[in-house]
Enzyme design. Sequence first.
Site, PDB file in Angstrom:
ATOM      1  N   HIS A  96       4.258  -3.328  -0.520  1.00  0.00           N
ATOM      2  CA  HIS A  96       4.840  -3.307  -1.862  1.00  0.00           C
ATOM      3  C   HIS A  96       5.188  -1.873  -2.296  1.00  0.00           C
ATOM      4  O   HIS A  96       4.588  -0.904  -1.819  1.00  0.00           O
ATOM      5  CB  HIS A  96       3.870  -3.933  -2.867  1.00  0.00           C
ATOM      6  CG  HIS A  96       3.804  -5.433  -2.744  1.00  0.00           C
ATOM      7  ND1 HIS A  96       3.256  -6.239  -3.719  1.00  0.00           N
ATOM      8  CD2 HIS A  96       4.242  -6.272  -1.774  1.00  0.00           C
ATOM      9  CE1 HIS A  96       3.361  -7.505  -3.354  1.00  0.00           C
ATOM     10  NE2 HIS A  96       3.946  -7.556  -2.169  1.00  0.00           N
ATOM     11  N   GLU A  98       4.576  -0.289  -4.996  1.00  0.00           N
ATOM     12  CA  GLU A  98       3.478   0.445  -5.639  1.00  0.00           C
ATOM     13  C   GLU A  98       2.570   1.085  -4.588  1.00  0.00           C
ATOM     14  O   GLU A  98       2.183   2.244  -4.701  1.00  0.00           O
ATOM     15  CB  GLU A  98       2.636  -0.502  -6.508  1.00  0.00           C
ATOM     16  CG  GLU A  98       3.388  -1.186  -7.626  1.00  0.00           C
ATOM     17  CD  GLU A  98       3.964  -2.536  -7.220  1.00  0.00           C
ATOM     18  OE1 GLU A  98       4.519  -2.664  -6.111  1.00  0.00           O
ATOM     19  OE2 GLU A  98       3.882  -3.465  -8.034  1.00  0.00           O
ATOM     20  N   CYS A 122       1.094  -6.705  -8.255  1.00  0.00           N
ATOM     21  CA  CYS A 122       0.247  -7.828  -7.820  1.00  0.00           C
ATOM     22  C   CYS A 122      -1.215  -7.373  -7.813  1.00  0.00           C
ATOM     23  O   CYS A 122      -1.503  -6.178  -7.998  1.00  0.00           O
ATOM     24  CB  CYS A 122       0.672  -8.296  -6.429  1.00  0.00           C
ATOM     25  SG  CYS A 122       0.175  -7.120  -5.147  1.00  0.00           S
ATOM     26  N   CYS A 125      -1.990  -4.497  -5.268  1.00  0.00           N
ATOM     27  CA  CYS A 125      -1.512  -3.174  -5.709  1.00  0.00           C
ATOM     28  C   CYS A 125      -2.300  -2.699  -6.939  1.00  0.00           C
ATOM     29  O   CYS A 125      -2.517  -1.500  -7.108  1.00  0.00           O
ATOM     30  CB  CYS A 125      -0.017  -3.211  -6.003  1.00  0.00           C
ATOM     31  SG  CYS A 125       0.954  -3.355  -4.496  1.00  0.00           S
TER      32      CYS A 125
END
Length: 201
Positions: A96, A98, A122, A125
């Site tokens: 992801h 992040e 999420c 993260c």
Amino acid sequence: MGDICNGKTETSQQSHSPTTNSKRLDYISWHEYFMATAFLAAKRSKDPVTQVGACIVNEENKIVGIGYNGMPIGCNDDDFPWGKEGKETKHLYVCHAEMNAIVNKNSTSLNNCRMYVALFPCNECAKFVIQSGIREVIYMSDKYAYKRSTVASKKMFDAAGVKYWQYVPKNNKLIIDFSEINWTNMQQVPISPFKNNEEQL
Ligand SMILES: Nc1ccn([C@H]2C[C@H](O)[C@@H](COP(=O)(O)O)O2)c(=O)n1
């Protein structure tokens, strides 16, 4: 620093005549600048459906990390799946935005930093965000708010004291026009100073 980023409001800026001796007023705010940087990073994503970018900023408004969603290093993005259906989906593999922004950091610590991100983090993260010392998450979309992973993220952020709020842009579009600088007609570039009293060529 003027429009410093602790609130959600933006300063109103008018366009300004370039002929006066005062500063330009239609510059973008810090929030716009950092969120746009996150969106620009997202343009690097190979995900055909969802492109996410994240930008981490320290207390001095300096960018200390940028990332976008993509396959892990060494996992060829032509070989790994980008679909969402079946047993082999992108969700098993994609890093992801992040997480990438955090691991790509160019400063030793992310303590007290802010993260600008296109999509709410999420739960995985969110753990990275908390553990890294980031104190504030500014997101644009919360389209997965109904998912258990997002609910878990918010529960962890609340417990850990990580502030989060949705950025509502003043303008829906920010256009980057590479041709706006007219290199052949730049009037403000000073003439290069002479070196050792040499004649200018
Ligand atoms: N906060 C988030 C959420 C998702 N991503 C990435 C992971 C995937 O590449 C894509 C989500 O796929 P979708 O199922 O929405 O098509 O976005 C992220 O980087 N950060």
